[in-house]
Design a protein around this motif. Structure first.
Motif, PDB file in Angstrom:
ATOM      1  N   ASP A 554      23.897 165.037  54.366  1.00 22.65           N
ATOM      2  CA  ASP A 554      23.093 164.997  53.149  1.00 22.65           C
ATOM      3  C   ASP A 554      22.151 166.195  53.189  1.00 22.65           C
ATOM      4  N   TYR A 555      22.296 167.080  52.217  1.00 28.23           N
ATOM      5  CA  TYR A 555      21.524 168.313  52.177  1.00 28.23           C
ATOM      6  C   TYR A 555      20.332 168.128  51.236  1.00 28.23           C
ATOM      7  N   THR A 556      19.149 168.426  51.717  1.00 24.21           N
ATOM      8  CA  THR A 556      17.987 168.456  50.838  1.00 24.21           C
ATOM      9  C   THR A 556      17.980 169.800  50.128  1.00 24.21           C
ATOM     10  N   ALA A 557      17.933 169.753  48.815  1.00 24.13           N
ATOM     11  CA  ALA A 557      18.016 170.962  47.996  1.00 24.13           C
ATOM     12  C   ALA A 557      16.889 170.963  46.978  1.00 24.13           C
ATOM     13  N   ARG A 558      16.697 172.105  46.334  1.00 17.24           N
ATOM     14  CA  ARG A 558      15.611 172.233  45.365  1.00 17.24           C
ATOM     15  C   ARG A 558      16.070 173.142  44.229  1.00 17.24           C
ATOM     16  N   ASP A 559      15.773 172.705  42.985  1.00 23.39           N
ATOM     17  CA  ASP A 559      15.917 173.588  41.837  1.00 23.39           C
ATOM     18  C   ASP A 559      14.546 173.753  41.200  1.00 23.39           C
ATOM     19  N   ALA A 560      14.486 174.290  40.002  1.00 24.73           N
ATOM     20  CA  ALA A 560      13.197 174.592  39.381  1.00 24.73           C
ATOM     21  C   ALA A 560      12.369 173.349  39.106  1.00 24.73           C
ATOM     22  N   ASP A 561      13.024 172.176  39.014  1.00 26.02           N
ATOM     23  CA  ASP A 561      12.300 170.949  38.677  1.00 26.02           C
ATOM     24  C   ASP A 561      11.963 170.076  39.870  1.00 26.02           C
ATOM     25  N   GLY A 562      12.433 170.431  41.058  1.00 26.87           N
ATOM     26  CA  GLY A 562      12.060 169.629  42.224  1.00 26.87           C
ATOM     27  C   GLY A 562      13.176 169.506  43.237  1.00 26.87           C
ATOM     28  N   GLU A 563      12.960 168.628  44.213  1.00 20.38           N
ATOM     29  CA  GLU A 563      13.924 168.426  45.286  1.00 20.38           C
ATOM     30  C   GLU A 563      14.895 167.302  44.938  1.00 20.38           C
ATOM     31  N   PHE A 564      16.089 167.391  45.506  1.00 15.64           N
ATOM     32  CA  PHE A 564      17.108 166.358  45.329  1.00 15.64           C
ATOM     33  C   PHE A 564      18.065 166.442  46.513  1.00 15.64           C
ATOM     34  N   VAL A 565      19.095 165.580  46.508  1.00 14.37           N
ATOM     35  CA  VAL A 565      20.017 165.513  47.639  1.00 14.37           C
ATOM     36  C   VAL A 565      21.420 165.872  47.173  1.00 14.37           C
ATOM     37  N   ILE A 566      22.112 166.653  48.012  1.00 15.73           N
ATOM     38  CA  ILE A 566      23.519 166.975  47.797  1.00 15.73           C
ATOM     39  C   ILE A 566      24.330 166.307  48.905  1.00 15.73           C
ATOM     40  N   ASP A 567      25.322 165.526  48.515  1.00 15.45           N
ATOM     41  CA  ASP A 567      26.222 164.854  49.451  1.00 15.45           C
ATOM     42  C   ASP A 567      27.419 165.769  49.674  1.00 15.45           C
ATOM     43  N   ASN A 568      27.515 166.343  50.884  1.00 15.44           N
ATOM     44  CA  ASN A 568      28.549 167.346  51.148  1.00 15.44           C
ATOM     45  C   ASN A 568      29.134 167.122  52.538  1.00 15.44           C
ATOM     46  N   ASP A 569      30.010 166.104  52.643  1.00 13.29           N
ATOM     47  CA  ASP A 569      30.599 165.766  53.938  1.00 13.29           C
ATOM     48  C   ASP A 569      31.416 166.913  54.508  1.00 13.29           C
ATOM     49  N   ALA A 570      31.996 167.748  53.625  1.00 13.03           N
ATOM     50  CA  ALA A 570      32.809 168.871  54.116  1.00 13.03           C
ATOM     51  C   ALA A 570      31.964 169.963  54.751  1.00 13.03           C
ATOM     52  N   GLY A 571      30.679 169.959  54.473  1.00  9.73           N
ATOM     53  CA  GLY A 571      29.763 170.874  55.135  1.00  9.73           C
ATOM     54  C   GLY A 571      29.930 172.331  54.782  1.00  9.73           C
ATOM     55  N   PHE A 572      30.331 172.631  53.552  1.00 11.40           N
ATOM     56  CA  PHE A 572      30.511 174.046  53.200  1.00 11.40           C
ATOM     57  C   PHE A 572      29.259 174.661  52.574  1.00 11.40           C
ATOM     58  N   LEU A 573      28.169 173.915  52.478  1.00  9.65           N
ATOM     59  CA  LEU A 573      26.898 174.494  52.046  1.00  9.65           C
ATOM     60  C   LEU A 573      26.185 175.148  53.220  1.00  9.65           C
ATOM     61  N   GLU A 574      25.321 176.087  52.941  1.00  9.76           N
ATOM     62  CA  GLU A 574      24.623 176.829  53.989  1.00  9.76           C
ATOM     63  C   GLU A 574      23.111 176.685  53.796  1.00  9.76           C
ATOM     64  N   VAL A 575      22.451 176.141  54.793  1.00 10.80           N
ATOM     65  CA  VAL A 575      21.004 175.965  54.733  1.00 10.80           C
ATOM     66  C   VAL A 575      20.318 177.327  54.658  1.00 10.80           C
TER      67      VAL A 575
END
Length: 867
Positions: A554-575
């Protein structure tokens, strides 16, 4: 909101305690930051307070602004230092303010300037240092606002209590600064929030009563001017805005043309609209005038999509509700978009419109009826389809958008979509196939049938979860009996149930209706939209920064309106990376809505820079990335309209003040849209930046009146040799050159009527259905000097505007320019007499000798002047 109210109650309790036991000026060990103002335009200030028992020499202290997430590491972003000087006595304050702030701020400022240290925004951390070392970015931290090393997007805090567009006062009970400038910052803990541009408390630090709520139910303001039948300007901002759009009603429009033809108001809907719009404006001008005090009753949704305050406007001296009166007298129709507010208010307005119709008043007149209701007119004239579903509050049925006439005006409610109408208990009045919105609003355990297109599939426990979507909603279909692919359209029947809160059709009997159906386009959303209404739908989010990841991917992410969570079991996102766009389905698990990208193709890392012309050529709502030079900046509605151009074209970039000046090259990224026909983009703070300062302005395009149009919209242009005839009362000046007519838009009145000008430079804008040249300052306007014209040019001017105009102008210029040896006045009168005679003779005969006479007389006078 409940949390905010409880904090207010807490602050009120604390305040009452300290009223009984006031703090003395020796309860502090050092200085604290006592007030923070981040308001409109350059309204920015920081106040520090000495709560100790000793005078404090400020020379060791500094205020340092860490811009856009800059950290304590040298060379990591920008840290802007402001050295302090002077002394603060016990119980006194010291105020630092931007040099172009409101005069009310500057009146109490101890120091002001325009450096970057003064020009902070809501996402810039501010630290009060002692013994600060600029090279190492180190020193003794005395107090801080924000979190150094973090860019929160637009602000820290909540929409009701934040570091952007607000005034924050330090709670009087706080006696020590926040010396950990890298911990999480929550302004609701030690700070009291006041609306933007609140300056009342600056210059002293005392106990204050916090506002009861961030948004008041009512405000008292003075009318500044009437815009049209349902819009006014007031003297002071409400929620940062001075434009008030009347709530619950809609008057005919006036923006589409300057006047109407009385012979066409029963035949042409444009003329009918303008006629009734003017009637409404005139009647409102009778009800309230500039200078009148009014009560502004803000609606449940306080701002519309244009940033205007939505409210009822009540005349203060006798409590006349002008919104309701316009409806009752037939100058307006009721206009309710869900949510409608209190039921009794809704009924009051619908009773009023029924009365107006029964008595054939105004737009309901039998002799001169309004041909199109305003919302129908806007749809036709602006070439935009009707999209709101129309419900009947008496029957509980709703209709397709184009069938709005099936619902009487006194029972009409508009809904943004079918799902909302269904959720509020309304039923369709038309036959249609089952939709997913029906399944989502049915009680759990209902046997439902849906049709939709697969946007994602996940194998789970021997079965497959198909994310299925139609034009109304999305849902998960769980089955083991279907072999379908993303893009296939399926029909599924089964019972609704929830799996850890996620709505599903379980044990579904499903079949493929059509392979490779028309693909579902993802809906653009923000982190604030993640919720029940878009569960299981395909969406996209922009400018997403990946902050961290846990052991469950579960990746903690942020856009212009605030923080949210991305569910990415494949793990292709980069912190640590920021993605320009992420597409995925909205999932719900472990008590949280999450974005779930399907594969790496759902990620777009960076949008390349393109020409402004290509951005202009793209379809509306296309995300574009442009670079260009700011040629003009106009402040309006709490933001700036930056006119930006490159070598190919121009465009308006609407944004908050980010420190840029005219002549700077900037980069901006956002979606294209139109504001009353003017193409613009509205980037958030993280998507606009200065590429290079003071690169200089491009040369303006020299055009004539017949070239004023789309090709040069947003660009810097110059028009030469023109005459201004009149002004329409809205700062639109009607001008004429040798090729025809054009309009000058100049709110500061940089031009005058009945004047001839050598040139005007400005940006080409578009509003109220007309292209206009908008000068930036007095230097953009060059008044014509007739003494520099040849006799041939002078007689042409006389032909266009009359002999009297020419001769008066010449005489005025002579008195300003000539001083002869002897009787100057007599010499000028003699020359003017000769010029007038020669002019008339030339007009009668056309002989060149008379032109030479004009030149000779003027030349002779200047020779006397020279001697």
């Amino acid at each position: 909101m409940k949390k905010f109210i409880s904090l207010v109650s807490f602050f009120t309790l604390i305040g009452s305690i300290f009223l009984l036991t006031p703090l003395s000026a020796d309860t502090h060990e050092d200085l604290i930051i006592s007030e923070y103002i981040e308001g409109s335009s350059y309204n920015k200030a920081i106040e520090i307070y000495n709560g100790t028992s000793e005078s404090i020499d400020l020379s060791p202290y500094s205020i340092v602004t860490f811009t856009n997430g800059a950290s304590f590491e040298p060379d990591d972003g920008f840290a802007n230092e402001l050295d302090l000087t002077g002394t603060i006595e016990p119980g006194e304050t010291f105020v630092m303010a931007h040099g172009q702030a409101d005069q009310a701020i500057l009146d109490v400022a101890d120091v002001s300037g325009t450096s970057y240290a003064y020009n902070f925004n809501g996402n810039d951390a501010i630290v009060l240092f002692k013994n600060y070392d600029e090279e190492t970015r180190s020193g003794d931290i005395i107090d801080s606002i924000g979190k150094v090393g973090e860019d929160p997007g637009s602000y820290w805090g909540t929409p009701q209590h934040k570091t952007q567009d607000m005034t924050l006062l330090r709670d009087y009970s706080v006696t020590a600064g926040d010396t950990n400038a890298t911990d999480d910052f929550d302004p609701t803990v030690e700070w009291i929030a006041f609306p933007r541009d609140t300056f009342d408390y600056l210059g002293s630090h005392e106990e204050v009563e916090p506002p009861e709520d961030d948004i008041q139910d009512e405000y008292i303001r003075t009318v500044d001017r009437i815009v049209d039948g349902d819009t006014i300007h007031v003297n002071e901002p409400i929620l940062g805005e001075t434009t008030i759009r009347f709530l619950n009603m809609d008057t005919p429009e006036t923006y589409h043309q300057n006047d109407y033809d009385e012979d066409l108001i029963l035949e042409d809907p444009n003329h009918s609209q303008k006629y009734h719009g003017d009637q409404a404006t005139e009647y409102l001008s009778e009800l309230i005038q500039p200078g009148d005090e009014v009560i502004i009753k803000v609606g449940e949704e306080p701002l519309d999509t244009y940033g205007r305050v939505l409210a009822e406007v009540v005349r203060k001296d006798d409590n006349l509700n002008t919104n309701l009166e316009l409806v009752r007298q037939g100058y307006a129709s009721t206009y309710f978009i869900w949510p409608i507010g209190p039921e009794e208010t809704y009924q009051e307005y619908q009773d009023a419109v029924r009365e107006a119709k029964d008595h054939h008043r105004g737009i309901w007149s039998e002799d001169t009826p309004l041909m199109e209701l305003p919302f129908v007119f806007r749809s036709r004239y602006d070439d935009r389809a009707l999209y709101r579903y129309v419900a009947n509050s008496e029957t509980g049925l709703y209709y397709m958008p184009n069938d709005w006439a099936e619902v009487p005006v006194d029972a009409r409610i508009f809904f943004e979509d079918e799902l909302t109408a269904l959720n509020e208990g309304y039923e369709p009045a038309f036959e249609r196939d089952s939709i997913i919105a029906d399944a989502r609003t049915a009680p759990l355990g209902t046997n439902v049938t849906i049709e939709g297109t697969i946007t994602h599939k996940v194998e789970s426990g021997g079965q497959t979860n198909y994310y299925v979507q139609d034009h109304t909603a999305g849902i998960v279909v769980r089955t083991g009996d279907l072999e379908a692919n993303v893009g296939d359209k399926i029909m599924a029947s089964g019972v609704t149930d929830e799996y850890y809160g996620m709505l599903q059709i379980v044990n579904a009997n499903a079949e493929i209706i059509e392979e490779n159906d028309e693909p579902i386009n993802p809906t653009l959303v923000t982190s604030q939209d993640l919720g029940e209404s878009i569960e299981a739908q395909l969406v996209k989010m922009e400018d997403v920064e990946i902050l961290s990841v846990n052991q469950y991917n579960d990746y903690t992410a942020r856009d212009a309106d605030g923080e949210f969570v991305i569910d990415n079991d494949a793990g292709f996102l980069e912190v640590g990376k920021t993605y320009d766009e992420i597409v995925g389905v909205v999932d719900y698990n472990f008590d949280e809505f999450k974005l779930m990208p399907r594969h790496e193709d759902d990620l777009k890392e960076e949008l390349p820079v393109q020409t402004i012309q290509s951005a202009r050529d793209a379809e509306l709502d296309t995300r574009v990335h442009i670079e260009g030079i700011i040629t003009a900046a106009f402040y309006a509605g709490g933001m700036y309209n930056y006119y930006v151009q490159d070598d190919t074209a121009g465009i308006v970039v609407r944004a908050s003040d980010f420190g840029a000046e005219v002549g700077d090259r900037i980069s901006a990224k956002a979606r294209t849209e139109e504001y009353f026909g003017l193409l613009q983009i509205l980037p958030n703070e993280s998507n606009i930046s200065i590429v290079e300062e003071d690169v200089g302005l491009p040369e303006p395009q020299i055009i004539t009146s017949d070239e004023v149009g789309e090709e040069y919209e947003g660009q810097l242009v110059t028009i030469k040799d023109f005459y201004i005839e009149d002004e329409d009362g809205f700062n639109n000046y009607q001008a004429y050159d040798s090729n025809g007519h054009f309009v000058i838009d100049s709110d500061p009145h940089l031009v005058e009527t009945n004047q001839y000008y050598e040139s005007i430079t400005g940006v080409l804008t578009y509003n109220y259905d007309e292209y206009k040249v908008m000068p930036r300052n007095a230097e953009d306007v060059v008044e014509a000097q007739f003494l520099n014209f040849s006799a041939t040019e002078l007689v042409d001017i006389a032909k266009q505007h009359g002999n009297e105009f020419l001769l008066n102008k010449l005489e005025t210029e002579l008195y300003e320019s000539v001083e002869t040896n002897g009787n100057t006045e007599q010499h000028i009168k003699s020359v003017m007499h000769s010029v007038e005679k020669a002019l008339i003779k030339y007009q009668n005969s056309g002989k060149d000798a008379h032109l030479k006479k004009i030149d000779h007389e003027l030349t002779k006078l200047f020779e006397r002047n020279a001697s």
